[in-house]
Write an enzyme that holds these catalytic residues in place. Sequence first.
Site, PDB file in Angstrom:
ATOM      1  N   ASP A  52       0.811  -1.175  -0.128  1.00  0.00           N
ATOM      2  CA  ASP A  52       0.066  -0.003  -0.041  1.00  0.00           C
ATOM      3  C   ASP A  52       0.924   1.316   0.062  1.00  0.00           C
ATOM      4  O   ASP A  52       1.719   1.338   0.680  1.00  0.00           O
ATOM      5  CB  ASP A  52      -0.783  -0.093   1.172  1.00  0.00           C
ATOM      6  CG  ASP A  52      -1.949   1.014   0.996  1.00  0.00           C
ATOM      7  OD1 ASP A  52      -3.183   0.513   0.919  1.00  0.00           O
ATOM      8  OD2 ASP A  52      -1.879   2.128   1.083  1.00  0.00           O
ATOM      9  N   ASN A  93      -7.010   7.896   1.447  1.00  0.00           N
ATOM     10  CA  ASN A  93      -6.402   6.957   0.227  1.00  0.00           C
ATOM     11  C   ASN A  93      -5.682   8.060  -0.829  1.00  0.00           C
ATOM     12  O   ASN A  93      -4.466   7.847  -0.830  1.00  0.00           O
ATOM     13  CB  ASN A  93      -7.490   6.344  -0.882  1.00  0.00           C
ATOM     14  CG  ASN A  93      -7.681   4.942  -0.080  1.00  0.00           C
ATOM     15  OD1 ASN A  93      -6.919   4.000  -0.441  1.00  0.00           O
ATOM     16  ND2 ASN A  93      -8.696   4.625   0.690  1.00  0.00           N
ATOM     17  N   SER A 118      -6.718  15.310 -11.883  1.00  0.00           N
ATOM     18  CA  SER A 118      -8.038  15.204 -12.767  1.00  0.00           C
ATOM     19  C   SER A 118      -8.612  16.466 -13.260  1.00  0.00           C
ATOM     20  O   SER A 118      -8.519  17.563 -12.350  1.00  0.00           O
ATOM     21  CB  SER A 118      -9.029  14.516 -11.865  1.00  0.00           C
ATOM     22  OG  SER A 118     -10.404  14.460 -12.213  1.00  0.00           O
ATOM     23  N   TYR A 142     -13.518  13.972  -4.017  1.00  0.00           N
ATOM     24  CA  TYR A 142     -12.574  13.533  -5.015  1.00  0.00           C
ATOM     25  C   TYR A 142     -11.919  14.726  -5.622  1.00  0.00           C
ATOM     26  O   TYR A 142     -10.511  14.280  -5.697  1.00  0.00           O
ATOM     27  CB  TYR A 142     -13.401  12.671  -5.980  1.00  0.00           C
ATOM     28  CG  TYR A 142     -12.361  12.327  -7.362  1.00  0.00           C
ATOM     29  CD1 TYR A 142     -11.406  11.096  -7.370  1.00  0.00           C
ATOM     30  CD2 TYR A 142     -12.570  12.871  -8.573  1.00  0.00           C
ATOM     31  CE1 TYR A 142     -10.582  10.854  -8.192  1.00  0.00           C
ATOM     32  CE2 TYR A 142     -11.765  12.446  -9.817  1.00  0.00           C
ATOM     33  CZ  TYR A 142     -10.729  11.704  -9.546  1.00  0.00           C
ATOM     34  OH  TYR A 142      -9.946  11.368 -10.344  1.00  0.00           O
ATOM     35  N   LYS A 146      -7.566  15.638  -5.126  1.00  0.00           N
ATOM     36  CA  LYS A 146      -6.578  16.028  -6.076  1.00  0.00           C
ATOM     37  C   LYS A 146      -5.935  17.182  -5.992  1.00  0.00           C
ATOM     38  O   LYS A 146      -4.755  17.493  -6.349  1.00  0.00           O
ATOM     39  CB  LYS A 146      -7.339  15.425  -7.693  1.00  0.00           C
ATOM     40  CG  LYS A 146      -7.823  14.111  -7.803  1.00  0.00           C
ATOM     41  CD  LYS A 146      -6.589  13.078  -8.003  1.00  0.00           C
ATOM     42  CE  LYS A 146      -7.024  11.978  -8.153  1.00  0.00           C
ATOM     43  NZ  LYS A 146      -5.952  10.763  -8.335  1.00  0.00           N
ATOM     44  N   ASP A 286     -22.960  16.544 -12.153  1.00  0.00           N
ATOM     45  CA  ASP A 286     -22.300  16.600 -13.684  1.00  0.00           C
ATOM     46  C   ASP A 286     -22.371  17.883 -14.228  1.00  0.00           C
ATOM     47  O   ASP A 286     -23.269  18.322 -14.574  1.00  0.00           O
ATOM     48  CB  ASP A 286     -23.117  15.534 -14.605  1.00  0.00           C
ATOM     49  CG  ASP A 286     -22.551  14.162 -14.510  1.00  0.00           C
ATOM     50  OD1 ASP A 286     -21.512  14.030 -14.025  1.00  0.00           O
ATOM     51  OD2 ASP A 286     -23.422  13.161 -14.802  1.00  0.00           O
TER      52      ASP A 286
HETATM   53  N1  UFG Z   1     -23.392   8.906 -18.084  1.00  0.00           N
HETATM   54  C1  UFG Z   1     -24.573   8.472 -18.537  1.00  0.00           C
HETATM   55  N2  UFG Z   1     -25.105   7.078 -18.329  1.00  0.00           N
HETATM   56  C2  UFG Z   1     -24.152   6.236 -17.627  1.00  0.00           C
HETATM   57  C3  UFG Z   1     -22.937   6.697 -17.223  1.00  0.00           C
HETATM   58  C4  UFG Z   1     -22.564   8.054 -17.322  1.00  0.00           C
HETATM   59  O1  UFG Z   1     -25.397   9.130 -19.058  1.00  0.00           O
HETATM   60  O2  UFG Z   1     -24.791   5.308 -17.337  1.00  0.00           O
HETATM   61  C5  UFG Z   1     -22.919  10.198 -18.534  1.00  0.00           C
HETATM   62  C6  UFG Z   1     -22.713  10.976 -17.376  1.00  0.00           C
HETATM   63  O3  UFG Z   1     -23.518  11.613 -16.916  1.00  0.00           O
HETATM   64  C7  UFG Z   1     -21.481  12.207 -17.984  1.00  0.00           C
HETATM   65  C8  UFG Z   1     -20.801  11.231 -19.188  1.00  0.00           C
HETATM   66  O4  UFG Z   1     -21.711   9.920 -19.228  1.00  0.00           O
HETATM   67  O5  UFG Z   1     -22.288  13.099 -18.601  1.00  0.00           O
HETATM   68  C9  UFG Z   1     -19.394  10.820 -18.792  1.00  0.00           C
HETATM   69  O6  UFG Z   1     -19.657   9.940 -17.626  1.00  0.00           O
HETATM   70  P1  UFG Z   1     -18.592   9.129 -16.831  1.00  0.00           P
HETATM   71  O7  UFG Z   1     -19.032   8.833 -15.461  1.00  0.00           O
HETATM   72  O8  UFG Z   1     -17.926   8.339 -17.700  1.00  0.00           O
HETATM   73  O9  UFG Z   1     -17.395  10.091 -16.511  1.00  0.00           O
HETATM   74  P2  UFG Z   1     -17.406  11.597 -15.814  1.00  0.00           P
HETATM   75  O10 UFG Z   1     -17.287  12.759 -16.810  1.00  0.00           O
HETATM   76  O11 UFG Z   1     -18.289  11.780 -14.567  1.00  0.00           O
HETATM   77  O12 UFG Z   1     -15.967  11.492 -14.852  1.00  0.00           O
HETATM   78  C10 UFG Z   1     -14.646  11.354 -15.446  1.00  0.00           C
HETATM   79  C11 UFG Z   1     -13.883  10.472 -14.511  1.00  0.00           C
HETATM   80  C12 UFG Z   1     -13.691  11.215 -13.135  1.00  0.00           C
HETATM   81  C13 UFG Z   1     -13.143  12.639 -13.285  1.00  0.00           C
HETATM   82  C14 UFG Z   1     -14.101  13.221 -14.261  1.00  0.00           C
HETATM   83  C15 UFG Z   1     -13.471  14.651 -14.539  1.00  0.00           C
HETATM   84  O13 UFG Z   1     -14.375   9.263 -14.266  1.00  0.00           O
HETATM   85  O14 UFG Z   1     -12.649  10.387 -12.261  1.00  0.00           O
HETATM   86  O15 UFG Z   1     -14.065  12.528 -15.652  1.00  0.00           O
HETATM   87  O16 UFG Z   1     -13.871  15.330 -15.698  1.00  0.00           O
HETATM   88  F1  UFG Z   1     -13.394  13.130 -12.167  1.00  0.00           F
END
Ligand code: UFG
Length: 330
Positions: A52, A93, A118, A142, A146, A286
Amino acid sequence: MPTSLVCGGAGYIGSHMVRSLLEEGERVVVLDNLSTGRRDFVPAEALFIQGDVRDGELLDRLLPQHDVNAVFLFASLIKVGESVSLPLAYYENNFVGALRVVESMVRSRTPHFIFSSSAAVYGEPEAVPITEDMPLRPTNPYGETKLAVEQMLRWASEAHGFTYGALRYFNACGAIEDATLGEVQEPETHLIPLVLDAAIGEKESISVFGDDYDTPDGTCVRDYIHVMDLARAHLLTLDALRRGGGSKIYNLGNGRGFSVEEVIDACRSVTGLPIKVVRAPRRAGDPARLIASSDRARQELGWTPHYQSLESIVETSWRWHRKRRGGRTA
Ligand code: UFG
């Protein structure tokens, strides 16, 4: 060749990094507690140590023993929603982990550190594309962890004389071309693997979280960047640090935004399979649009993402996904 220690090298992005480092002829030591990583993602050419990043005594042994020149820190909790309900676990973590690594680096005089930051450090951006000097206002624990690490790095590097790269990833995705590594999250939360699960029949449908955003088709826009392009940006950053450049902060994205609808369409076209879509409410927290300006990385490092189109990215995800799901296509 110098040695890199890759913390979290059995995870998604870390394992792609390990491959890229080995290809460059670097010696690699992987430290991973396997809480989410996979032992079979670490090739025999790398030395694997299960442990770890918060174990300072272990780090104090490893760094001098292997004469480590650069430490990469991928090991991290990454679920934004989970971070809201378990903030202390995220500080423990992500922040304490980074603190322990940096403390040990200072004790052993390790010269270079590369940190997986990030786009979450920006929170809801006031404009896109996002440049590195825009306000840092995370909207969840989160992103706060960072940012806290980035701030700690600034002060610690000045006081103790190491250099670092803080790399702010946008939406990491895709898989290595030979499909021996790829994205695995249990449970999965990321869009592309979830859409491919709907294509393959692992899930009945994909939920689109919100279709009334202020974007061209109403769904959220993100900047999808291929994991091998991320790995290459790390190599270039390490090279710049080793050549004596100062510490660096870079956004890593394609510079192009794609909506959730466009991602689903790209998955339909790559897989040739129908994908059922269900409308769902917005997911809390979001932002409507996250698009990187990666001009700084392009200009200073000469970095150009190789995977520019969504289809080229999804093709690599699909190859991995089919293999992972046992070759099923429907
Ligand atoms: N989404 C859907 N349906 C789903 C999953 C996601 O519509 O089942 C949408 C989300 O609302 C978002 C987009 O798809 O608009 C992308 O979602 P993700 O979860 O794939 O990624 P995020 O943009 O939320 O997050 C990513 C990383 C995070 C980071 C973030 C920073 O996973 O760790 O980008 O930009 F913090």
